[in-house]
Design an enzyme around this catalytic site. Structure first.
Site, PDB file in Angstrom:
ATOM      1  N   ASP A 197       0.882  -1.165   0.000  1.00  0.00           N
ATOM      2  CA  ASP A 197       0.000   0.000   0.000  1.00  0.00           C
ATOM      3  C   ASP A 197       0.922   1.217   0.000  1.00  0.00           C
ATOM      4  O   ASP A 197       1.395   1.663   1.050  1.00  0.00           O
ATOM      5  CB  ASP A 197      -0.877  -0.030   1.267  1.00  0.00           C
ATOM      6  CG  ASP A 197      -1.763   1.216   1.396  1.00  0.00           C
ATOM      7  OD1 ASP A 197      -1.667   2.122   0.551  1.00  0.00           O
ATOM      8  OD2 ASP A 197      -2.555   1.270   2.354  1.00  0.00           O
ATOM      9  N   TRP A 218       5.738  -3.284   7.320  1.00  0.00           N
ATOM     10  CA  TRP A 218       4.619  -4.217   7.179  1.00  0.00           C
ATOM     11  C   TRP A 218       5.167  -5.436   6.454  1.00  0.00           C
ATOM     12  O   TRP A 218       5.929  -5.301   5.494  1.00  0.00           O
ATOM     13  CB  TRP A 218       3.526  -3.531   6.359  1.00  0.00           C
ATOM     14  CG  TRP A 218       2.451  -4.406   5.810  1.00  0.00           C
ATOM     15  CD1 TRP A 218       2.378  -4.891   4.537  1.00  0.00           C
ATOM     16  CD2 TRP A 218       1.278  -4.866   6.480  1.00  0.00           C
ATOM     17  NE1 TRP A 218       1.240  -5.621   4.381  1.00  0.00           N
ATOM     18  CE2 TRP A 218       0.540  -5.628   5.552  1.00  0.00           C
ATOM     19  CE3 TRP A 218       0.792  -4.699   7.781  1.00  0.00           C
ATOM     20  CZ2 TRP A 218      -0.662  -6.221   5.872  1.00  0.00           C
ATOM     21  CZ3 TRP A 218      -0.415  -5.296   8.096  1.00  0.00           C
ATOM     22  CH2 TRP A 218      -1.130  -6.046   7.161  1.00  0.00           C
ATOM     23  N   ASP A 266       8.843   1.562   4.223  1.00  0.00           N
ATOM     24  CA  ASP A 266       8.651   2.878   3.632  1.00  0.00           C
ATOM     25  C   ASP A 266      10.002   3.581   3.590  1.00  0.00           C
ATOM     26  O   ASP A 266      10.861   3.353   4.454  1.00  0.00           O
ATOM     27  CB  ASP A 266       7.660   3.694   4.476  1.00  0.00           C
ATOM     28  CG  ASP A 266       6.228   3.187   4.305  1.00  0.00           C
ATOM     29  OD1 ASP A 266       5.970   2.467   3.322  1.00  0.00           O
ATOM     30  OD2 ASP A 266       5.378   3.510   5.166  1.00  0.00           O
ATOM     31  N   ASN A 289      -2.464  -2.083   7.241  1.00  0.00           N
ATOM     32  CA  ASN A 289      -1.278  -1.638   6.490  1.00  0.00           C
ATOM     33  C   ASN A 289      -1.339  -0.189   6.039  1.00  0.00           C
ATOM     34  O   ASN A 289      -0.384   0.320   5.477  1.00  0.00           O
ATOM     35  CB  ASN A 289      -1.112  -2.559   5.259  1.00  0.00           C
ATOM     36  CG  ASN A 289       0.148  -2.245   4.479  1.00  0.00           C
ATOM     37  OD1 ASN A 289       1.094  -1.692   5.026  1.00  0.00           O
ATOM     38  ND2 ASN A 289       0.175  -2.616   3.209  1.00  0.00           N
ATOM     39  N   ASP A 290      -2.451   0.477   6.283  1.00  0.00           N
ATOM     40  CA  ASP A 290      -2.558   1.860   5.795  1.00  0.00           C
ATOM     41  C   ASP A 290      -1.908   2.797   6.801  1.00  0.00           C
ATOM     42  O   ASP A 290      -2.557   3.664   7.406  1.00  0.00           O
ATOM     43  CB  ASP A 290      -4.045   2.200   5.581  1.00  0.00           C
ATOM     44  CG  ASP A 290      -4.207   3.474   4.760  1.00  0.00           C
ATOM     45  OD1 ASP A 290      -3.197   3.957   4.213  1.00  0.00           O
ATOM     46  OD2 ASP A 290      -5.340   3.986   4.672  1.00  0.00           O
ATOM     47  N   TRP A 326       4.884   4.005   7.887  1.00  0.00           N
ATOM     48  CA  TRP A 326       5.884   3.284   8.677  1.00  0.00           C
ATOM     49  C   TRP A 326       7.106   4.136   8.989  1.00  0.00           C
ATOM     50  O   TRP A 326       8.009   3.702   9.694  1.00  0.00           O
ATOM     51  CB  TRP A 326       6.281   1.983   7.957  1.00  0.00           C
ATOM     52  CG  TRP A 326       5.108   1.063   7.792  1.00  0.00           C
ATOM     53  CD1 TRP A 326       4.424   0.828   6.650  1.00  0.00           C
ATOM     54  CD2 TRP A 326       4.452   0.315   8.822  1.00  0.00           C
ATOM     55  NE1 TRP A 326       3.373  -0.041   6.883  1.00  0.00           N
ATOM     56  CE2 TRP A 326       3.367  -0.367   8.213  1.00  0.00           C
ATOM     57  CE3 TRP A 326       4.658   0.156  10.195  1.00  0.00           C
ATOM     58  CZ2 TRP A 326       2.502  -1.199   8.929  1.00  0.00           C
ATOM     59  CZ3 TRP A 326       3.789  -0.683  10.904  1.00  0.00           C
ATOM     60  CH2 TRP A 326       2.741  -1.338  10.272  1.00  0.00           C
ATOM     61  N   TYR A 385       6.727  10.571   4.494  1.00  0.00           N
ATOM     62  CA  TYR A 385       6.673   9.383   3.641  1.00  0.00           C
ATOM     63  C   TYR A 385       7.066   9.723   2.212  1.00  0.00           C
ATOM     64  O   TYR A 385       6.571  10.691   1.623  1.00  0.00           O
ATOM     65  CB  TYR A 385       5.257   8.784   3.661  1.00  0.00           C
ATOM     66  CG  TYR A 385       5.077   7.689   2.623  1.00  0.00           C
ATOM     67  CD1 TYR A 385       5.631   6.435   2.818  1.00  0.00           C
ATOM     68  CD2 TYR A 385       4.365   7.926   1.447  1.00  0.00           C
ATOM     69  CE1 TYR A 385       5.492   5.427   1.867  1.00  0.00           C
ATOM     70  CE2 TYR A 385       4.225   6.936   0.490  1.00  0.00           C
ATOM     71  CZ  TYR A 385       4.787   5.686   0.711  1.00  0.00           C
ATOM     72  OH  TYR A 385       4.659   4.703  -0.232  1.00  0.00           O
ATOM     73  N   THR A 408       7.666   3.158  -1.105  1.00  0.00           N
ATOM     74  CA  THR A 408       7.776   1.857  -0.424  1.00  0.00           C
ATOM     75  C   THR A 408       8.566   0.864  -1.264  1.00  0.00           C
ATOM     76  O   THR A 408       8.389   0.793  -2.484  1.00  0.00           O
ATOM     77  CB  THR A 408       6.360   1.280  -0.161  1.00  0.00           C
ATOM     78  OG1 THR A 408       5.576   2.275   0.507  1.00  0.00           O
ATOM     79  CG2 THR A 408       6.411   0.028   0.681  1.00  0.00           C
TER      80      THR A 408
END
Ligand code: ABN
Length: 173
Positions: free
Chosen positions: A75, A100, A119, A148-149, A152, A161, A164
């Site tokens: 995600d 994740w 991330d 998962n939203d 990280w 962010y 990923t």
């Protein structure tokens, strides 16, 4: 009668031997090699060269990047479209210290692998980056451990962010 057959066989033997010797003299090893070489070359030239897809494991490069098997539980924005790669953060960003982890099946060997989605943090996201939302195995927000939203990057000093990466961390048992 026996003598007649003997004579016939001897004559036949002699003729075959004479024929073989004559052939061996006119068709020496070099002449044979030359003819064989020419035939092989002729066959190679006559055979059409087909347009093979020589990429090992063509399934690794799907047209729709999000359907690549390692992205099955992702995600976020692909780092491979943000200046980085499948497994490396773009220059100037750093990998999140938490991630994740999903389980994805590799179509090339039929095995399940654990894939960490780290991330990359500390840079704004790229507008042209490909965003993927596959999140296989994810559960709604009230099951926090399976959600998962999440950014990280929250455990990093730079919490912004960027994108990923999808890193295979082992075989799923
Ligand atoms: N793990 C990607 C992400 C980042 C920010 C917000 C939601 C999801």
């Amino acid at each position: 009668m026996t003598r007649l057959i003997d004579t016939l066989l001897k004559t036949l033997d002699k003729r075959v031997e004479t024929g073989a010797r004559t052939a061996a003299r006119s068709l020496g090893r070099r002449s044979f090699m030359a003819k064989a070489g020419a035939s092989v070359l002729g066959a190679a030239v006559a055979t059409p060269i087909l347009p093979f897809d020589r990429r090992a494991h063509a399934s690794e490069l799907p047209e729709d990047e999000c359907s690549y098997w390692r992205h099955c539980a992702l995600d976020g924005n692909l780092c491979s479209t943000s200046g980085g790669s499948l497994t490396q953060c773009p220059p100037g960003s750093s990998a999140s210290s938490v991630s994740w982890v999903g389980t994805c099946s590799n179509p090339d060997d039929g095995k399940d692998y654990l894939v960490a989605y780290n991330d990359c943090c500390g840079k704004p996201s790229v507008a042209s980056a490909t965003f993927c939302y596959t999140s296989e195995g994810e559960r709604p927000g009230y099951r926090m451990g399976l959600y998962n939203d999440i950014n990280w990057c929250m455990a990093n000093t730079d919490k912004g962010y960027h994108c990923t990466v999808s890193v295979v961390v082992g075989l799923a048992e």
